[in-house]
Design a protein around this motif. Structure first.
Motif, PDB file in Angstrom:
ATOM      1  N   PRO A  38       0.834  -1.199   0.000  1.00 45.80           N
ATOM      2  CA  PRO A  38       0.000   0.000   0.000  1.00 45.80           C
ATOM      3  C   PRO A  38       0.872   1.254   0.000  1.00 45.80           C
ATOM      4  O   PRO A  38       1.894   1.306   0.682  1.00 45.80           O
ATOM      5  CB  PRO A  38      -0.796  -0.126   1.304  1.00 45.80           C
ATOM      6  N   GLY A  39       0.508   2.219  -0.827  1.00 47.83           N
ATOM      7  CA  GLY A  39       1.259   3.457  -0.926  1.00 47.83           C
ATOM      8  C   GLY A  39       2.134   3.520  -2.167  1.00 47.83           C
ATOM      9  O   GLY A  39       2.576   4.600  -2.560  1.00 47.83           O
ATOM     10  N   PHE A  40       2.396   2.374  -2.813  1.00 46.30           N
ATOM     11  CA  PHE A  40       3.261   2.382  -3.990  1.00 46.30           C
ATOM     12  C   PHE A  40       2.604   3.040  -5.199  1.00 46.30           C
ATOM     13  O   PHE A  40       3.281   3.701  -5.993  1.00 46.30           O
ATOM     14  CB  PHE A  40       3.705   0.962  -4.368  1.00 46.30           C
ATOM     15  N   GLU A  41       1.301   2.871  -5.342  1.00 43.10           N
ATOM     16  CA  GLU A  41       0.604   3.366  -6.536  1.00 43.10           C
ATOM     17  C   GLU A  41       0.872   4.844  -6.797  1.00 43.10           C
ATOM     18  O   GLU A  41       0.931   5.261  -7.947  1.00 43.10           O
ATOM     19  CB  GLU A  41      -0.896   3.102  -6.447  1.00 43.10           C
ATOM     20  N   GLU A  42       1.036   5.609  -5.751  1.00 40.19           N
ATOM     21  CA  GLU A  42       1.317   7.044  -5.879  1.00 40.19           C
ATOM     22  C   GLU A  42       2.596   7.301  -6.688  1.00 40.19           C
ATOM     23  O   GLU A  42       2.735   8.343  -7.324  1.00 40.19           O
ATOM     24  CB  GLU A  42       1.444   7.641  -4.474  1.00 40.19           C
ATOM     25  N   PHE A  43       3.508   6.334  -6.693  1.00 41.91           N
ATOM     26  CA  PHE A  43       4.799   6.513  -7.357  1.00 41.91           C
ATOM     27  C   PHE A  43       4.956   5.691  -8.634  1.00 41.91           C
ATOM     28  O   PHE A  43       5.937   5.857  -9.346  1.00 41.91           O
ATOM     29  CB  PHE A  43       5.936   6.179  -6.376  1.00 41.91           C
TER      30      PHE A  43
END
Length: 108
Positions: A38-43
């Motif tokens: 979770p949180g990777f999609e932003e990058f």
């Protein structure tokens, strides 16, 4: 740390956003399979843009992506210690390649 199967971690702040499981290397590059968290999609888009810029040999755009990655993300060695400097490429196929240093890269 350079052992196949060793896990390096990628963070945004204190949130682990990816695990990089070493599959091999070709000095100075390390290679790994990427498990996004979770949180990777932003990058994801900045890594995709970086990959495209390298393919296009647009080094100015690739450098701009690198700067965005390094301002936002940190990496740790398998023992949890922070990596002082790294150049990371995460590919659309779920693999990664990176080089690292115990000291910041020269800004020459």
């Amino acid at each position: 740390m350079l052992t196949t199967g060793a896990v390096w971690r990628l963070y945004h702040g204190d949130q682990e956003i990816a695990r990089l499981t070493v599959t091999g290397g070709d000095f100075p590059w390390m290679h790994a399979d990427v498990e996004t968290r979770p949180g990777f999609e932003e990058f994801r888009s900045v890594f995709a843009e970086q990959e495209q810029a390298v393919d296009d040999e647009d080094w100015e755009r690739a450098d701009a992506c690198y700067e965005r990655i390094r301002k936002s993300l940190t990496m740790t060695f398998p023992d949890g210690e922070p990596v002082a400097e790294f150049l990371l490429h995460i590919h659309a196929d779920g693999t990664a390649g990176w080089r690292w240093s115990d000291e910041p890269f020269d800004e020459d």
